[in-house]
Design a protein around this motif. Structure first.
Motif, PDB file in Angstrom:
ATOM      1  N   SER A   1      53.336  44.980  43.524  1.00  0.00           N
ATOM      2  CA  SER A   1      53.464  44.078  44.485  1.00  0.00           C
ATOM      3  C   SER A   1      54.881  43.882  44.405  1.00  0.00           C
ATOM      4  O   SER A   1      55.384  43.392  43.459  1.00  0.00           O
ATOM      5  CB  SER A   1      52.660  42.686  44.541  1.00  0.00           C
ATOM      6  OG  SER A   1      52.937  41.947  45.438  1.00  0.00           O
ATOM      7  N   CYS A   2      55.540  43.354  45.773  1.00  0.00           N
ATOM      8  CA  CYS A   2      56.942  43.139  45.670  1.00  0.00           C
ATOM      9  C   CYS A   2      57.125  41.470  45.744  1.00  0.00           C
ATOM     10  O   CYS A   2      57.849  40.926  45.592  1.00  0.00           O
ATOM     11  CB  CYS A   2      57.638  43.713  46.887  1.00  0.00           C
ATOM     12  SG  CYS A   2      57.820  45.368  46.975  1.00  0.00           S
ATOM     13  N   THR A   3      55.942  41.043  46.039  1.00  0.00           N
ATOM     14  CA  THR A   3      55.788  39.296  46.195  1.00  0.00           C
ATOM     15  C   THR A   3      55.201  38.628  44.788  1.00  0.00           C
ATOM     16  O   THR A   3      54.773  39.535  43.857  1.00  0.00           O
ATOM     17  CB  THR A   3      54.913  39.039  47.352  1.00  0.00           C
ATOM     18  OG1 THR A   3      53.837  39.813  47.376  1.00  0.00           O
ATOM     19  CG2 THR A   3      55.704  39.544  48.790  1.00  0.00           C
ATOM     20  N   ASP A   4      55.269  37.367  45.044  1.00  0.00           N
ATOM     21  CA  ASP A   4      54.830  36.532  43.856  1.00  0.00           C
ATOM     22  C   ASP A   4      53.271  36.808  43.458  1.00  0.00           C
ATOM     23  O   ASP A   4      52.490  36.592  44.799  1.00  0.00           O
ATOM     24  CB  ASP A   4      55.150  35.125  43.985  1.00  0.00           C
ATOM     25  CG  ASP A   4      54.561  34.342  42.638  1.00  0.00           C
ATOM     26  OD1 ASP A   4      54.610  34.744  41.777  1.00  0.00           O
ATOM     27  OD2 ASP A   4      54.482  32.981  43.324  1.00  0.00           O
ATOM     28  N   THR A   5      52.646  37.213  42.636  1.00  0.00           N
ATOM     29  CA  THR A   5      51.199  37.302  42.141  1.00  0.00           C
ATOM     30  C   THR A   5      50.917  36.132  41.153  1.00  0.00           C
ATOM     31  O   THR A   5      49.633  36.430  40.699  1.00  0.00           O
ATOM     32  CB  THR A   5      51.174  38.790  41.810  1.00  0.00           C
ATOM     33  OG1 THR A   5      51.852  38.949  40.411  1.00  0.00           O
ATOM     34  CG2 THR A   5      51.574  39.970  42.713  1.00  0.00           C
ATOM     35  N   SER A   6      51.381  35.117  41.139  1.00  0.00           N
ATOM     36  CA  SER A   6      50.985  34.171  40.079  1.00  0.00           C
ATOM     37  C   SER A   6      49.695  33.636  40.449  1.00  0.00           C
ATOM     38  O   SER A   6      48.806  33.427  39.783  1.00  0.00           O
ATOM     39  CB  SER A   6      52.202  32.882  40.016  1.00  0.00           C
ATOM     40  OG  SER A   6      52.427  32.551  41.493  1.00  0.00           O
ATOM     41  N   VAL A   7      49.645  33.326  41.780  1.00  0.00           N
ATOM     42  CA  VAL A   7      47.870  32.864  42.188  1.00  0.00           C
ATOM     43  C   VAL A   7      47.105  33.887  42.030  1.00  0.00           C
ATOM     44  O   VAL A   7      46.053  33.413  41.476  1.00  0.00           O
ATOM     45  CB  VAL A   7      48.269  32.508  43.806  1.00  0.00           C
ATOM     46  CG1 VAL A   7      46.725  32.090  44.251  1.00  0.00           C
ATOM     47  CG2 VAL A   7      49.291  31.607  44.144  1.00  0.00           C
ATOM     48  N   ASN A   8      47.301  35.215  42.189  1.00  0.00           N
ATOM     49  CA  ASN A   8      46.476  36.131  41.811  1.00  0.00           C
ATOM     50  C   ASN A   8      45.990  36.210  40.535  1.00  0.00           C
ATOM     51  O   ASN A   8      44.796  36.315  39.969  1.00  0.00           O
ATOM     52  CB  ASN A   8      46.889  37.300  42.167  1.00  0.00           C
ATOM     53  CG  ASN A   8      47.079  37.735  43.792  1.00  0.00           C
ATOM     54  OD1 ASN A   8      47.946  37.040  44.217  1.00  0.00           O
ATOM     55  ND2 ASN A   8      46.077  38.426  44.486  1.00  0.00           N
ATOM     56  N   LYS A   9      46.973  36.193  39.400  1.00  0.00           N
ATOM     57  CA  LYS A   9      46.869  36.341  38.137  1.00  0.00           C
ATOM     58  C   LYS A   9      46.140  35.050  37.512  1.00  0.00           C
ATOM     59  O   LYS A   9      45.482  35.276  36.672  1.00  0.00           O
ATOM     60  CB  LYS A   9      48.189  36.365  37.443  1.00  0.00           C
ATOM     61  CG  LYS A   9      48.889  37.671  37.580  1.00  0.00           C
ATOM     62  CD  LYS A   9      50.197  37.794  37.223  1.00  0.00           C
ATOM     63  CE  LYS A   9      51.079  39.179  37.278  1.00  0.00           C
ATOM     64  NZ  LYS A   9      52.337  39.127  36.795  1.00  0.00           N
ATOM     65  N   ILE A  10      46.506  33.844  38.239  1.00  0.00           N
ATOM     66  CA  ILE A  10      45.706  32.622  37.525  1.00  0.00           C
ATOM     67  C   ILE A  10      44.130  32.750  38.153  1.00  0.00           C
ATOM     68  O   ILE A  10      43.182  32.477  37.204  1.00  0.00           O
ATOM     69  CB  ILE A  10      46.419  31.352  38.450  1.00  0.00           C
ATOM     70  CG1 ILE A  10      47.658  30.922  37.759  1.00  0.00           C
ATOM     71  CG2 ILE A  10      45.507  30.089  37.849  1.00  0.00           C
ATOM     72  CD1 ILE A  10      48.459  30.045  38.592  1.00  0.00           C
TER      73      ILE A  10
END
Length: 313
Positions: A188-197
């Protein structure tokens, strides 16, 4: 900040287990044999349990559910890999990728929590034998199984909705043989922090928590077994749990390594090896683990075979 290399994603490239063409024939033959054994073994256990009224107990009810989940988990990943090898095409469309990922997590969550439910069933049977039929009533068994499938559906849907927020760029090569969550997040090129959390939260709920509950159940079970006066009684009690413990070791030993270990110690090779264990090897071995160590199941299988031979003669 504008993404300069962003593209519309129509398909991904599944690199598979090996990028060497000379190994593909061996992989195809190996996984085809494993898949056939998985299908026959798990469907046979479901057939045997459903055809023998003596096996209409909570333990075998949950075992039939486990066999169904194992069959579906293998079917979600292995056939697509076999088709890709045979057709020399490694592409998978974006909708198909998300669909595969949804069902992978759906059946994986059911598998994980169901194994913990089976440990609770053994705990009640050994530690509270006089109240077993009252505690493990058909109503409770139905609620546990049905609630688990609904819970898994809900969690897997959230995974997919969070994935649909992401934008993928030019690099669409997935170093895996199916669409798993972790390799996709890396693209992904976008922020994945929500997914990882959310991945960590779900892993805690459906992997760590059930595993801790299993350990607590078996600690109580071992204490209860050690109080049994006769050696024969202790051996019989241990034998009823040995099959389940083997499944626990196989399943959680691989999933914990993939979803709960730090990313610094994970590699694509390790992730693929672990995925092979819990999507292909474990579903194939579970029928053998339960049938070879279970006299009631072997007896029911012999009766079913004899009945078929008698009816056909």
């Amino acid at each position: 900040m504008e993404l300069t290399n962003e593209t519309s994603v129509f398909d991904f490239i599944l690199l598979g287990l090996s990028e060497k063409p000379e190994q593909e024939t061996l992989l195809f033959s190996l996984f085809l044999c494993m898949y056939v054994v998985t299908v026959v073994g798990n469907l046979l256990i479901i057939l045997v349990i459903s055809s023998d009224s003596h096996l209409y107990t909570p333990m075998y009810f949950f075992l039939a559910n486990l066999s169904l989940v194992d069959f579906c988990l293998a079917t979600n990943t292995v056939p697509k890999m076999l088709v890709n090898i045979q057709t020399k095409s490694k592409s998978i469309s974006y909708p198909c990728c998300l669909t595969q990922m949804y069902f992978f997590h759906f059946f994986g969550i059911v598998d994980s929590v169901l194994i913990a439910v089976m440990a609770y069933d053994r705990f009640v049977a050994i530690c509270h034998p006089l109240h077993y039929t009252t505690i493990m009533s058909p109503r409770l068994c139905g609620l546990l199984a049905g609630g688990l499938w609904v819970f898994s559906c809900f969690i897997s849907l959230i995974h997919i909705l969070l994935m649909m927020r992401l934008v993928f760029c030019d690099d669409r090569k997935i170093p895996h043989y199916f669409c798993d969550l972790t390799p996709l997040l890396r693209l992904s090129c976008t922020d994945t922090s929500v997914n990882k959390i959310f991945v960590l939260i779900v892993a805690g709920m459906v992997i760590a928590t059930p595993f801790i509950c299993i350990l607590a159940s078996y600690a109580r079970i071992i204490m209860a077994i050690m109080k049994v006066p006769s050696a024969g009684g202790r051996k019989k009690a241990f034998s009823t749990c040995s099959s389940h413990l083997s499944v626990v070791a196989l399943f959680y030993g691989t999933t914990i390594g993939v979803y709960l270990c730090p990313s610094s110690v994970r590699t694509a090779v390790k992730e693929k090896a672990s995925a092979v264990m819990y999507t292909a090897v474990t579903p194939m071995l579970n029928p053998f683990i339960y049938s070879l160590r279970n006299r009631e199941l072997k007896g029911a299988l012999r009766k079913l075979i004899n009945r078929k031979i008698t009816s056909s003669s």
